[in-house]
Each structure stands twice: as structure tokens, then as C-alpha cells.
Design an enzyme around this catalytic site. Structure first.
Site, PDB file in Angstrom:
ATOM      1  N   ASP A   1       0.834  -1.202   0.000  1.00 22.31           N
ATOM      2  CA  ASP A   1       0.000   0.000   0.000  1.00 22.31           C
ATOM      3  C   ASP A   1       0.880   1.269   0.000  1.00 22.31           C
ATOM      4  O   ASP A   1       1.899   1.325   0.693  1.00 22.31           O
ATOM      5  CB  ASP A   1      -0.868  -0.035   1.268  1.00 22.31           C
TER       6      ASP A   1
ATOM      7  N   GLU B   1       1.745  -0.207  -4.892  1.00 23.36           N
ATOM      8  CA  GLU B   1       0.790   0.815  -5.325  1.00 23.36           C
ATOM      9  C   GLU B   1       1.598   2.098  -5.553  1.00 23.36           C
ATOM     10  O   GLU B   1       2.049   2.723  -4.597  1.00 23.36           O
ATOM     11  CB  GLU B   1      -0.269   1.053  -4.252  1.00 23.36           C
TER      12      GLU B   1
HETATM   13  C1  GLC Z   1      -4.281   3.112  -0.579  1.00 26.35           C
HETATM   14  C2  GLC Z   1      -5.496   2.236  -0.566  1.00 26.35           C
HETATM   15  C3  GLC Z   1      -6.663   3.040  -0.079  1.00 26.35           C
HETATM   16  C4  GLC Z   1      -6.346   3.534   1.326  1.00 26.35           C
HETATM   17  C5  GLC Z   1      -5.033   4.295   1.356  1.00 26.35           C
HETATM   18  C6  GLC Z   1      -4.552   4.517   2.759  1.00 26.35           C
HETATM   19  O1  GLC Z   1      -4.392   4.158  -1.489  1.00 26.35           O
HETATM   20  O2  GLC Z   1      -5.713   1.671  -1.829  1.00 26.35           O
HETATM   21  O3  GLC Z   1      -7.850   2.308  -0.094  1.00 26.35           O
HETATM   22  O4  GLC Z   1      -7.380   4.360   1.768  1.00 26.35           O
HETATM   23  O5  GLC Z   1      -4.019   3.583   0.702  1.00 26.35           O
HETATM   24  O6  GLC Z   1      -4.060   3.339   3.308  1.00 26.35           O
END
Ligand code: GLC
Length: 511
Positions: free
Chosen positions: A198, A256
Site C-alpha cells: 500500500d 501501489e
Molecule cells: C491506498 C489504498 C486506499 C487507502 C489508502 C490509505 O491508497 O488503496 O484504499 O485508503 O491507501 O491506506
């Protein structure tokens, strides 16, 4: 092909209205039928659920809401028996405010080793009443919250780029990295096949946490100029994590990474960093041939430079569903079918978000009292947030909750989804689900999908055509009228083809 499970919304086994790992286990047969290679399960670790589980209070346990550790072990064992791999979300950038470390930080006071695991600072202005800098939270409001010290007096502030319930960790503190490595090994030793990391472009903060030149960033907006993300120090962190991954050669780490610039994006997938990085270009691109072509070129170019594999996704739990993005209704469905075939024809790893294979639209009329995304509260009820793409999946029957749960679903489900249930779609050859099944099967069995090479092929204005090394030709018609297909056998098309005419808003695969 990866399949993203948003566990709250996938299938509920115990009737509490929230999906869980028992529900996922019961549906593994469905996922095998769909033909997926691997699962990505959104966070299931212990969490007070302030942000759907992205606020983790114990990273080495499974929340009882999802069934506890035993339920995860069962999912992993059964998925492996069925030939599917299992990856899970890990959240390195922040913890929950209920993590024992944060409780200790609050209890221990300014200057303590406990506070040094997070970003605590004195406030600015007389009495420290102003936040330490001008950063805004991605979910709205200031990115700092002031704490009440042990003596009952307002004291220091802590940084939270997301919700106040998600304090940012200080990755310059060696304990933070060491603990994350322990978490990785904990799950890898238990049989997990890898992670979705994440906010993998977060973690490293700019030196001294200076004010932002333009702090007026929109909510949930990703911008390459945002100094809070994509700082050079993040790559040292990924190199460290990669060393752990390398002890488990079967495992994969997917980051991500919301970074637009091709070169900067590619840096995350250099040979000693992440294996793969999420590329959101297709998810951000309207249904327009030049824009799609541009998105594909940038996606391929960004990773080719460092010898990594491209990735593709049309949607996820943070993004409006593609059927809605492409115009909704019949048009949105047609274009989503066309884009699914385009995506599944591309070389690299594809990520399908649960419900995309059913053509679910966004639910934009959820009652306000049902909304759970922290964005709704944090924006002062001006932005509804991401719940519309998180409505539970319809499985069977004619009425909500369509066998998702024996109880009341955590978000209400539209009655019209009777047409979109898995049961209905399995019976229909012309359904979105059947299209996905056929496409995934062809993609994994036909030699025409072989090789990583890719060339654009001449096509009429408003259309796109590309050829894979293995020989597959993919043609997208984004115009309003039919076009004549080039020579070749039609392997699959997003709509029926007659007289070699590819209808508007559709895609065909030829060999
Ligand atoms: C990422 C996740 C999202 C979350 C954020 C904070 O962007 O995909 O859903 O709210 O991280 O952890």
C-alpha cells in the site's frame, strides 16, 4: 491474471453483513472457473476499520471480523490446492491509532523513543496551536492532529497523510523497517505468495517536513508535484524489502505507485526493488483511442527501460467502476467489454477488481447514512468518497442481498443487480462474466498471446489495432459506426460480429 478481492464486499459466511475469509473460501471454485492465477486480498489484518482495514492495529494477525488466522490459512491451503496463488495487502506507510506503538507514543511524551516511531512535532505559533506545517490530509482536513499530553494539556501534533486514525510511521527509525520485515516473513512463512504494498511511493518524507508550495490539493488526487510522495529515499526502503522477498523466490511484491512520470515510475521496478508496480494509466484514461494508445505506450515504455513487466488495471476499490466511467448503461457496458478485451490482450500482468467481471456499475445513490468512507466525514459531507465501488457482489437470487449474506449487507445493494448476479451471468453466453471467462482462458492457453513484444498496426481513424509477437491481433473500434475487420479468424469479440464488421464501441481478437 490477478483478481482483487475487497473482502468486506466479496462473500459473507457468518451473516453479519460483512464479507469474510470463510466467504472467500466458499467462492474459490468460482474463481477457479473464472480462470484466475492469483488473488490479491485487500487488508484483513486486525483493524478498527476506520479506513476499510487500511488502518492496521496488529499487522501479524487476522481480524476476527474476517475469521481470524485459521480462516486465512484455510483460504491459502485451498487456493493452493486449486492452483491459485494468494497475495495480500500490507500497509507500511502508517498504522492504526490503536496500534500498541501509537498508544505507547501517546503515553510516553515528547522526545521519547516511542514517539520517534511516528512523526510527532511541536505546533507553530504562540502555544503551538498551529499545525507544524500546512499539509492537508488526502481524505480532507489538516494532515496533523494535536494530542492531549499525560498532564491533560494539549501538546504535540502527529502527522497523518490519510485519516487521523492512520498516523504515519517514521521510516527513518530502524525499528519501523525491522518490524515490517518481521511482518513480511510472518506471512511468507505461513505460505502467502506475496504482497500488494500500500502507498509504496509514500513512506519516505521530505527532509524537515517543509510547507507545501501548493497545499490546496484536492481529495484523493494524485499529483507528481506533491512533495509528500515519491521522495528519493523511498528506493532505499524498497531495496531493503526486496532482500527479504529474495529469501522467498516464489513470492512477488507489487507496489501501489501513483507516479505519472515514466522514468520515476520505472525506478520502482528496477531489478533490486519491487517486482511489479500498479500502473493506473488505463484506469485514468477515458474511452478515447488516442488517449488509450498514449496510456499503453507510456505504460510499456516506463517499465521496458528497466526490464520489468507491465501491469494493467481498469479499476480498483479506490476508483469509480469502469462501466460508469465509460458512460453507464448499455454504452458503459459495451465500452467496458471492449476495454476488458483490450486489457487482456496486452502483454504483462492484469488485475481484475471483484465485480468488474460482472460489469457492476458504481452505485452513486447510496443513502448518506450508509456511507463509510472516511472521505465523507472528513470532507464535511461534500464528497461521497469510494463506497460506490465497494458495494457487495450479487451472487444468486432475485432480490438483495443476492446471497452475499444471510443478514443485512454493510452497504445496500441495488435491486436492479438481479440482472447482474453470478448465477444469471453464468447461464448466459453473452454476459460480461462469460466474456471474461472466455478471454482469460484464451489468454492463458493460446500461443498467439506468447512473447512480450508488441507493435501498433495500421487502423482507421478512431480505432486502435496492435499485434503481439505470438500473432494475436487486437482491434478496438472507438467510433460510432462499424468498421471492416482485417483478414484473419475472429477468436473472440466483445459483441457478435456479422459480415466481418466490428460494431461501434467494441473489440475483436483475431489470429
Ligand atoms: C491506498 C489504498 C486506499 C487507502 C489508502 C490509505 O491508497 O488503496 O484504499 O485508503 O491507501 O491506506
Amino acid at each position: 491474471m490477478f483478481y482483487q478481492v475487497y473482502p468486506r464486499s466479496f462473500a459473507d459466511s457468518d451473516g453479519d453483513g460483512v464479507g469474510d475469509l470463510g466467504g472467500l473460501r466458499e467462492k474459490l471454485g468460482y474463481l477457479e472457473l473464472l480462470g484466475i492465477d492469483a488473488l490479491w486480498i485487500c487488508p484483513v489484518m486486525r483493524s478498527p476499520m476506520a479506513d476499510g482495514g487500511y488502518d492496521v492495529s496488529d499487522p501479524r494477525d487476522i481480524d476476527p471480523l474476517f475469521g481470524g488466522l485459521a480462516a486465512l490459512d484455510e483460504v491459502v491451503a485451498e487456493a493452493h490446492d486449486r492452483g491459485m496463488r494468494v497475495t495480500m495487502d500490507l500497509v507500511p506507510n502508517h498504522t492504526s491509532e490503536r496500534h500498541p506503538w501509537f498508544a505507547a507514543a501517546l503515553a510516553s511524551g515528547p522526545g521519547s523513543a516511542q514517539r520517534a516511531r511516528y512523526h510527532f512535532r511541536d505546533g507553530r505559533g504562540p502555544g503551538g496551536v498551529e499545525p507544524p506545517n500546512n499539509w492537508r490530509s488526502v481524505f480532507g482536513g489538516p494532515a496533523w492532529t494535536r494530542v492531549v499530553e499525560a498532564d491533560g494539556v494539549p501538546g504535540q501534533w502527529y502527522l497523518h497523510i490519510f485519516a487521523p486514525e492512520q498516523p504515519d510511521l517514521n521510516w527513518e527509525n530502524p525499528e519501523v523497517a525491522a518490524d515490517f520485515e518481521r511482518t513480511m516473513r510472518f506471512w511468507l512463512d505461513r505460505g502467502i505468495d506475496g504482497f500488494r504494498i500500500d502507498v509504496a511511493h509514500g513512506m519516505a518524507k521530505p527532509e524537515g517536513l517543509p510547507d507545501m508550495a501548493n497545499s490546496d490539493t484536492g481529495m484523493l488526487v494524485h499529483d507528481d508535484d506533491d512533495p509528500r510522495f515519491n521522495n528519493p529515499g523511498v528506493h532505499e526502503i524498497h531495496r531493503r524489502l526486496r532482500k527479504v522477498m529474495d529469501d522467498y523466490p516464489r513470492a512477488v511484491a507489487i507496489g501501489e505507485v501513483w507516479v505519472d512520470d515514466d522514468t520515476r515510475f520505472g525506478e520502482y521496478v528496477r531489478p533490486d526493488e519491487l517486482h511489479l508496480a500498479f500502473n493506473f494509466r488505463l484506469a485514468e484514461t477515458p474511452f478515447h483511442p488516442d488517449r488509450i494508445r498514449d496510456a499503453v505506450d507510456h505504460s510499456l515504455g516506463a517499465v521496458a527501460a528497466v526490464g520489468a513487466s507491465p501491469t494493467w488495471t481498469l479499476s480498483n476499490h479506490d476508483i469509480e467502476r469502469e462501466v460508469t466511467r465509460y458512460g453507464g448503461g448499455a454504452l458503459g457496458q459495451a465500452r467496458a467489454r471492449a476495454m476488458a478485451l483490450l486489457e487482456l490482450a496486452l502483454p504483462g500482468a492484469v488485475f481484475v477488481y471483484n465485480g468488474a467481471e460482472l460489469g457492476l456499475p458504481n452505485v452513486d445513490d447510496l443513502p448518506e447514512n450508509a456511507l463509510r468512507d472516511p472521505v465523507w466525514e472528513r470532507s464535511g459531507h461534500t464528497q461521497r468518497g469510494r463506497d460506490g465501488c465497494r458495494v457487495p457482489l450479487p451472487w444468486e437470487g432475485n432480490r438483495p442481498p443476492f446471497s452475499f449474506t444471510a443478514g443485512a449487507p454493510w452497504l445496500p445493494m441495488p435491486a436492479e443487480w438481479a440482472q447482474l448476479t453470478v448465477e444469471t451471468q453464468l447461464e448466459r453466453l453473452d454476459s460480461m462474466l462469460s466474456l471474461y471467462r472466455m478471454a482469460i482462458e484464451l489468454r492463458s492457453t493460446r500461443p498467439e498471446f506468447g512473447g512480450t513484444g508488441f507493435q501498433w498496426f495500421g487502423s482507421p481513424p478512431g480505432c486502435l489495432a496492435f499485434r503481439r509477437d505470438g500473432g494475436l491481433l487486437c482491434v478496438l473500434n472507438a467510433t460510432d459506426s462499424p468498421i471492416l475487420l482485417p483478414a484473419g479468424e475472429v477468436l473472440l469479440s466483445s459483441v457478435p460480429i456479422a459480415a466481418r464488421k466490428l460494431p461501434a464501441n467494441s473489440t475483436a481478437w483475431l489470429v
